[in-house]
Design a protein around this motif. Sequence first.
Motif, mmCIF file in Angstrom:
data_model
loop_
_atom_site.group_PDB
_atom_site.id
_atom_site.type_symbol
_atom_site.label_atom_id
_atom_site.label_comp_id
_atom_site.label_asym_id
_atom_site.label_seq_id
_atom_site.Cartn_x
_atom_site.Cartn_y
_atom_site.Cartn_z
ATOM 1 N N UNK A 177 0.805 -1.223 0.000
ATOM 2 C CA UNK A 177 0.000 0.000 0.000
ATOM 3 C C UNK A 177 0.834 1.269 0.000
ATOM 4 N N UNK A 178 2.156 1.138 -0.010
ATOM 5 C CA UNK A 178 3.032 2.295 -0.227
ATOM 6 C C UNK A 178 4.422 1.793 -0.582
ATOM 7 N N UNK A 179 5.122 2.562 -1.421
ATOM 8 C CA UNK A 179 6.452 2.174 -1.873
ATOM 9 C C UNK A 179 7.421 3.298 -1.543
ATOM 10 N N UNK B 91 -10.345 -1.476 -13.504
ATOM 11 C CA UNK B 91 -10.316 -2.365 -12.352
ATOM 12 C C UNK B 91 -10.666 -1.605 -11.079
ATOM 13 N N UNK B 92 -11.225 -2.314 -10.114
ATOM 14 C CA UNK B 92 -11.357 -1.781 -8.769
ATOM 15 C C UNK B 92 -9.960 -1.736 -8.147
ATOM 16 N N UNK B 93 -9.658 -0.649 -7.446
ATOM 17 C CA UNK B 93 -8.358 -0.486 -6.803
ATOM 18 C C UNK B 93 -7.741 0.851 -7.162
ATOM 19 N N UNK B 94 -6.631 1.156 -6.532
ATOM 20 C CA UNK B 94 -5.919 2.401 -6.775
ATOM 21 C C UNK B 94 -4.478 2.087 -7.167
ATOM 22 N N UNK B 95 -3.878 2.989 -7.930
ATOM 23 C CA UNK B 95 -2.441 2.880 -8.152
ATOM 24 C C UNK B 95 -1.724 3.185 -6.836
ATOM 25 N N UNK B 96 -0.760 2.337 -6.489
ATOM 26 C CA UNK B 96 -0.016 2.527 -5.252
ATOM 27 C C UNK B 96 0.981 3.660 -5.429
ATOM 28 N N UNK B 97 0.997 4.577 -4.474
ATOM 29 C CA UNK B 97 1.855 5.749 -4.562
ATOM 30 C C UNK B 97 3.173 5.519 -3.834
ATOM 31 N N UNK B 98 4.192 6.207 -4.284
ATOM 32 C CA UNK B 98 5.453 6.243 -3.563
ATOM 33 C C UNK B 98 5.343 7.259 -2.434
ATOM 34 N N UNK B 99 6.369 7.312 -1.599
ATOM 35 C CA UNK B 99 6.363 8.310 -0.526
ATOM 36 C C UNK B 99 6.426 9.723 -1.088
ATOM 37 N N UNK B 100 6.780 9.862 -2.373
ATOM 38 C CA UNK B 100 6.784 11.174 -3.030
ATOM 39 C C UNK B 100 5.408 11.543 -3.573
ATOM 40 N N UNK B 101 4.425 10.607 -3.472
ATOM 41 C CA UNK B 101 3.069 10.914 -3.887
ATOM 42 C C UNK B 101 2.764 10.671 -5.346
ATOM 43 N N UNK B 102 3.607 9.914 -6.055
ATOM 44 C CA UNK B 102 3.379 9.595 -7.469
ATOM 45 C C UNK B 102 3.220 8.090 -7.617
ATOM 46 N N UNK B 103 2.516 7.629 -8.668
ATOM 47 C CA UNK B 103 2.333 6.187 -8.845
ATOM 48 C C UNK B 103 3.671 5.452 -8.932
#
Length: 537
Positions: free
Chosen positions: A71-73, A487-499
Amino acid sequence: MTHTVKRTLAMLFMAVFGSALLYNCEPETDSLGEQLFIDGAAEGNVTSYDLVAYNINNHDTIRSDAGRLVDQINTAGISSSRFVLGAFSEGQFGMQRASYLTQLRMSTDNFSFGTTPKVDSVVLVMRPYSIADSVTTLPLKDESLLVGTETVPVSTEIKTYPTSFNFKYGKTKLGPGGTHSLLHINVDEITTFLDGNDAAFKRSNVVVSTGAALGSTVFNGTVTSKTITKKSDNSTLFTSDAGIRIPLNKDFFQTKILDKNGKPELMDAANFTRYFKGIKLSVTDTDGYLLQLSPETMEIIMYYTNEKNDNGTITRPQSTFKFLLSGGLGNARIGQYEYNRAGSAWESASSTINEQDGDAKLYAQGMGGPSIAVKIPDATVANLKALYEKDKNAIMSAKIRIYTDAATWSNSYKRMDNNFTILPIDSKDTSTQVLTSSGFISDVTAGFAMMKAYDLDKNPSYYDFTVTKTVKDIVEGTAANKELLINIGQFILTTAGVPGGYKYTSRAFATERGVYVGTDKTNANRIQLKITYGTKK
């Protein structure tokens, strides 16, 4: 500035930049596009075009291993993850039940538990997302506890916190205004080695064997914290953060761990994960709700004593040892999902998918449930190209609008404002309906917001997907007219706030689902492409 000058500047802008119009995620044209409309330099028109949309049957399976429960990278890779536990049934999609399989590690390899170690108790601690400012403090409880060899008067303070609604989906209440639904949670030993490098252990329909039943609890929707204070001097004897504490079989841990003190099985992680292969969390329920949790906050705590010789006096002080379940340690982890579609609307719809002409109702569900494919008819593309080339119509905005189906999806289940992804379909295996994407749509790559939701508290709700650059690249350029996958779901964001990448989405643990209006010419809310274009005067 005179009317003539403003008109001339606007016409010069169009002549120099041609179709290189900028766009954004909003339904209206952006501020740069508005320059083309100054005092009648251009006109804006909105036209709706029907789309062909059909269901994708994912056969109730999805990749749900550690690499997809993210859920976060961060810059070093995965920084946190999430999994689902629970069960939920309703008429459109049927029954869904989620379990969780995980390895565990010793907090210290080859740890010495001392002389004649003996287990006192073992607990599995899970810490669901809770609401810290909604605390209820129970009356102090005075009691006496055995501390070492001495019985000590203590005061126990217990605080309870409700778990956050944002991480639940389904029937969280037993009827309108009723008590919180219960989850009957089991913890079992896994006897199959979870090989994270084996493709067989990466998907949600994985099959593993279980051994000893380690523990169980009934979760009522609240978590508790506890503080035990010694009455004689107010010193703190014990404290625990808010969470679920599930007592585990202490005899199992005596045999499995302490009786192996100093043996090769406990020497290192490689040996340990093949000896104690992991635990399975599951529920016995078939209806209720789905609960998202973080493995980073989970741990198993073993309380034990060992023999100490203090100048000839033999004592048995208590110590603790932790087993870690965090994903960052390299533990293999899998979301295991079970479905029963019998009698559901999706069972019927999945057998009549019409890729050529589209489906009247569209079904989307996370965690291996169905997806939606959308294509712009070739005739529509040809029409837009003609408008652009012959009539000087430039696309200012393009969006795909999709409505929830008011007839079948009128309920109080949570509707998210950003819980979709959209990707281009680069290839498709027609025999299996397995789709392949190799990147984002160009709108996402360009940094534009992907979608916007409307009327989430109403029936129906609707969603607009921004495809301006995608459509412009097809109509005004040479890009291929690819089908799009929703699809259901969200693109997982990096700690910088981008996919973090097009492959990284929350779909493997996204609990939501919905029924939407598809290609149905009799329904005014059918899925459509909304084009705003500008015509030079």
